[in-house]
Motif scaffolding. Structure first.
Motif, PDB file in Angstrom:
ATOM      1  N   LEU A   1     -17.628 -33.465 -22.329  1.00  0.00           N
ATOM      2  CA  LEU A   1     -17.332 -33.862 -23.695  1.00  0.00           C
ATOM      3  C   LEU A   1     -16.998 -35.355 -23.713  1.00  0.00           C
ATOM      4  O   LEU A   1     -16.189 -35.824 -22.907  1.00  0.00           O
ATOM      5  CB  LEU A   1     -16.144 -33.052 -24.212  1.00  0.00           C
ATOM      6  N   PRO A   2     -17.612 -36.141 -24.593  1.00  0.00           N
ATOM      7  CA  PRO A   2     -17.273 -37.567 -24.656  1.00  0.00           C
ATOM      8  C   PRO A   2     -15.780 -37.786 -24.850  1.00  0.00           C
ATOM      9  O   PRO A   2     -15.089 -36.960 -25.462  1.00  0.00           O
ATOM     10  CB  PRO A   2     -18.075 -38.064 -25.868  1.00  0.00           C
ATOM     11  N   ASP A   3     -15.272 -38.898 -24.326  1.00  0.00           N
ATOM     12  CA  ASP A   3     -13.834 -39.166 -24.359  1.00  0.00           C
ATOM     13  C   ASP A   3     -13.275 -39.218 -25.771  1.00  0.00           C
ATOM     14  O   ASP A   3     -12.081 -38.952 -25.982  1.00  0.00           O
ATOM     15  CB  ASP A   3     -13.534 -40.486 -23.652  1.00  0.00           C
ATOM     16  N   ASN A   4     -14.103 -39.571 -26.749  1.00  0.00           N
ATOM     17  CA  ASN A   4     -13.607 -39.717 -28.118  1.00  0.00           C
ATOM     18  C   ASN A   4     -13.797 -38.455 -28.955  1.00  0.00           C
ATOM     19  O   ASN A   4     -13.806 -38.514 -30.187  1.00  0.00           O
ATOM     20  CB  ASN A   4     -14.324 -40.878 -28.818  1.00  0.00           C
ATOM     21  N   MET A   5     -13.911 -37.292 -28.306  1.00  0.00           N
ATOM     22  CA  MET A   5     -14.163 -36.047 -29.031  1.00  0.00           C
ATOM     23  C   MET A   5     -13.289 -34.925 -28.510  1.00  0.00           C
ATOM     24  O   MET A   5     -12.883 -34.919 -27.349  1.00  0.00           O
ATOM     25  CB  MET A   5     -15.647 -35.660 -28.935  1.00  0.00           C
TER      26      MET A   5
ATOM     27  N   ARG B   1     -17.138 -26.513 -33.008  1.00  0.00           N
ATOM     28  CA  ARG B   1     -16.704 -27.506 -34.000  1.00  0.00           C
ATOM     29  C   ARG B   1     -16.130 -28.686 -33.228  1.00  0.00           C
ATOM     30  O   ARG B   1     -15.509 -28.530 -32.171  1.00  0.00           O
ATOM     31  CB  ARG B   1     -15.640 -26.949 -34.948  1.00  0.00           C
ATOM     32  N   LEU B   2     -16.327 -29.872 -33.775  1.00  0.00           N
ATOM     33  CA  LEU B   2     -15.961 -31.086 -33.065  1.00  0.00           C
ATOM     34  C   LEU B   2     -15.092 -31.991 -33.926  1.00  0.00           C
ATOM     35  O   LEU B   2     -15.290 -32.082 -35.141  1.00  0.00           O
ATOM     36  CB  LEU B   2     -17.220 -31.857 -32.657  1.00  0.00           C
ATOM     37  N   ARG B   3     -14.167 -32.672 -33.274  1.00  0.00           N
ATOM     38  CA  ARG B   3     -13.415 -33.756 -33.921  1.00  0.00           C
ATOM     39  C   ARG B   3     -13.790 -35.061 -33.238  1.00  0.00           C
ATOM     40  O   ARG B   3     -13.778 -35.165 -32.007  1.00  0.00           O
ATOM     41  CB  ARG B   3     -11.909 -33.528 -33.826  1.00  0.00           C
ATOM     42  N   PHE B   4     -14.115 -36.047 -34.041  1.00  0.00           N
ATOM     43  CA  PHE B   4     -14.470 -37.366 -33.537  1.00  0.00           C
ATOM     44  C   PHE B   4     -13.310 -38.329 -33.791  1.00  0.00           C
ATOM     45  O   PHE B   4     -12.710 -38.312 -34.873  1.00  0.00           O
ATOM     46  CB  PHE B   4     -15.724 -37.895 -34.246  1.00  0.00           C
ATOM     47  N   TYR B   5     -13.031 -39.157 -32.796  1.00  0.00           N
ATOM     48  CA  TYR B   5     -11.979 -40.168 -32.907  1.00  0.00           C
ATOM     49  C   TYR B   5     -12.605 -41.557 -32.759  1.00  0.00           C
ATOM     50  O   TYR B   5     -13.758 -41.703 -32.353  1.00  0.00           O
ATOM     51  CB  TYR B   5     -10.933 -39.976 -31.811  1.00  0.00           C
ATOM     52  N   THR B   6     -11.799 -42.573 -33.049  1.00  0.00           N
ATOM     53  CA  THR B   6     -12.310 -43.940 -32.948  1.00  0.00           C
ATOM     54  C   THR B   6     -12.563 -44.346 -31.511  1.00  0.00           C
ATOM     55  O   THR B   6     -13.445 -45.170 -31.231  1.00  0.00           O
ATOM     56  CB  THR B   6     -11.329 -44.933 -33.576  1.00  0.00           C
ATOM     57  N   ASP B   7     -11.787 -43.798 -30.558  1.00  0.00           N
ATOM     58  CA  ASP B   7     -11.960 -44.181 -29.158  1.00  0.00           C
ATOM     59  C   ASP B   7     -11.411 -43.085 -28.248  1.00  0.00           C
ATOM     60  O   ASP B   7     -10.984 -42.017 -28.711  1.00  0.00           O
ATOM     61  CB  ASP B   7     -11.267 -45.522 -28.859  1.00  0.00           C
ATOM     62  N   GLY B   8     -11.406 -43.383 -26.954  1.00  0.00           N
ATOM     63  CA  GLY B   8     -11.023 -42.397 -25.961  1.00  0.00           C
ATOM     64  C   GLY B   8      -9.551 -42.039 -25.937  1.00  0.00           C
ATOM     65  O   GLY B   8      -9.172 -41.081 -25.247  1.00  0.00           O
ATOM     66  N   THR B   9      -8.722 -42.765 -26.689  1.00  0.00           N
ATOM     67  CA  THR B   9      -7.312 -42.366 -26.740  1.00  0.00           C
ATOM     68  C   THR B   9      -7.117 -41.127 -27.600  1.00  0.00           C
ATOM     69  O   THR B   9      -6.084 -40.465 -27.528  1.00  0.00           O
ATOM     70  CB  THR B   9      -6.444 -43.511 -27.296  1.00  0.00           C
TER      71      THR B   9
END
Length: 466
Positions: A111-115, A321-329
């Protein structure tokens, strides 16, 4: 992509006859290709017994056919193909392979760090190893010499990377592998073509000829009257996305724009209020060849019983279902996809979205149908971008008549079924194509169509020899 709720069942059509796969090897690579075939066909040391050919048999146009899987399982349950990693439940005491019987294999991705992964209430449920698994078909190796990037989500840039990734994830390779064998496997894969016409294109690409300067080898191809009419349909309709000499370039970027929309923090499409009514705000798409056609939404509809006739209906597909964030934090939320449905009736599985009283626009995610989960989020699992939600690579179509089932999840059993879905559910809902559903339905209860019955038959006739 707008997929309406009026998606009905239709009969399965017989697949066209399948000629043997062809090879056309450039003279400079012939020795490497022949050497590479050995490593393609044999199980390498330190693996679970699977070879590349276990899932890409040359006798089946290097794709995995459901009928073949069922026959192999009945004949030899100990075949290396039937490894626990692709069982319906790898931890079960008795392993079953209903997904694989539909030509599907399990793909596990980081999973990408921002998700994050979410449940239906919006709670984060990301596992400790931060991976997510989906079920996907096995793409043919034919014509890969000119179709990079590879895999349905484009996650592999070179054939060497593709081979190494497959050996690690599907053959469970336990040791490092030097570039020599990978180069040979890549050389063999580059020698496999669906026809001599495809090999001609590959030779020109390898020689450095710009794709825009390569003439379509089908221009001088002898065709029957029906095939010639089908070719005209292909050039008018299909080539808008499956264009260029390689057939995997989207030349009409206006069509691409029709598939990408601005989303709010809930994952719903943002609308602009105009004198003519609410209009979705286009989010300029990335400069690539990935597109969200809405096929994943069709699979979702099949899972909830709202779409009949799909090959995937009788197996349980992922619920993601996915949540996306601005970055890996992962501290600042961008959006959730798919958004929690807001329906007209309040029934959570009503396929009619509620209407925003302020704008008069439907409250839905980018597929315009209320859906609780995605069966495969596609390219966004690689890019980390919500713009790539449920997007997949646009494939080249040479040899497509020989590689059923179709789409990333094998949801469509036949090429005729694919054409029906385009005619009834996709083409009429892309305004830039200007292909309204003006033709009468094929049978009572089915939707009107963008293509006539003659056009569909002609297109099928052309694709059978393309």
């Amino acid at each position: 992509m707008l997929i309406t709720a009026a998606l009905a069942a239709y009969a399965e059509e017989p697949a066209p006859p399948v000629p043997p796969v062809g090879h056309a090897v450039q003279p400079t690579s012939k020795g490497q290709a022949l050497a590479g075939q050995r490593f393609f066909d044999m199980a390498l040391s330190g693996t679970n017994g699977r070879a590349c050919a276990s899932c890409h048999p040359e006798s089946e146009h290097t794709t995995l056919r459901p009928a073949s899987v069922a026959a192999r399982l009945a004949q030899n349950p100990g075949d290396p193909l039937f490894n626990a990693i692709d069982a319906d439940d790898p931890g079960a005491s008795t392993l079953t392979y209903e997904h694989m019987k539909r030509g599907l294999i399990r793909i596990t991705l980081p999973l990408p760090d921002n998700m994050d992964l979410l449940d239906s209430a919006g709670n984060v449920i990301t596992p400790p190893d931060r991976t997510v698994s989906v079920w996907r078909g096995v793409p043919s190796v034919a014509n890969v010499s000119y179709t990079a990037p590879f895999q349905f989500d484009g996650r592999e840039a070179t054939l060497q990377e593709l081979a190494l990734s497959a050996l690690k994830t599907h053959s469970q390779l336990s040791h490092a592998m030097g570039p020599g064998k990978l180069d040979l496997i890549a050389a063999y894969a580059s020698s496999i073509f669906s026809s001599n016409r495809a090999a001609q294109v590959a030779a020109q690409v390898a020689a450095g000829v710009p794709i825009s300067s390569i003439q379509s080898p089908e221009d001088g191809m002898p065709l029957t009257a029906a095939q010639a009419r089908g070719k005209a349909v292909f050039q008018t309709v299909c080539a808008r996305c499956h264009g260029g000499a390689t057939g995997n370039v989207i030349p009409d970027r206006a069509v691409l724009d029709s598939f990408f929309f601005e989303l709010d923090h809930n994952g719903n499409v943002v609308y602009e209020v105009t004198p003519d009514g609410p209009v979705p705000v286009v989010n300029t798409p990335p400069d690539n060849n990935f597109m969200a056609l809405g096929v994943t939404t069709l699979t979702y509809l099949g899972q909830i019983g709202a779409r009949q006739g799909l090959l995937t209906n009788e197996v349980e597909m992922p619920r993601i279902r996915l949540r996306f964030y601005t970055d890996g934090t992962r501290t600042t939320q961008v959006t959730d996809l798919p958004p929690i449905p807001v329906t007209a009736s309040g029934d959570p599985f009503d396929l009619n979205p509620a209407i925003d009283p302020a704008t008069g626009a439907p409250i839905t995610g980018p597929d315009f149908v209320p859906q609780w989960w995605s069966t495969d989020p596609g390219r966004c699992l690689i890019s980390g971008s919500p713009r790539d939600f449920e997007s997949f690579d646009i494939p080249q179509l040479r040899g497509v008549a020989h590689t059923a089932p179709y789409f990333h999840d094998n949801s469509h059993s036949t090429l005729a079924q694919v054409i029906n879905t385009y005619s009834r559910s996709i083409l009429p809902n892309v305004p830039t194509l200007n292909m309204p559903a003006i033709h009468p339905p094929e049978a009572p209860g089915l939707p009107a169509e963008a293509l006539s019955q003659q056009q569909k038959a002609d297109l099928l006739a052309f694709l059978a020899v393309y």
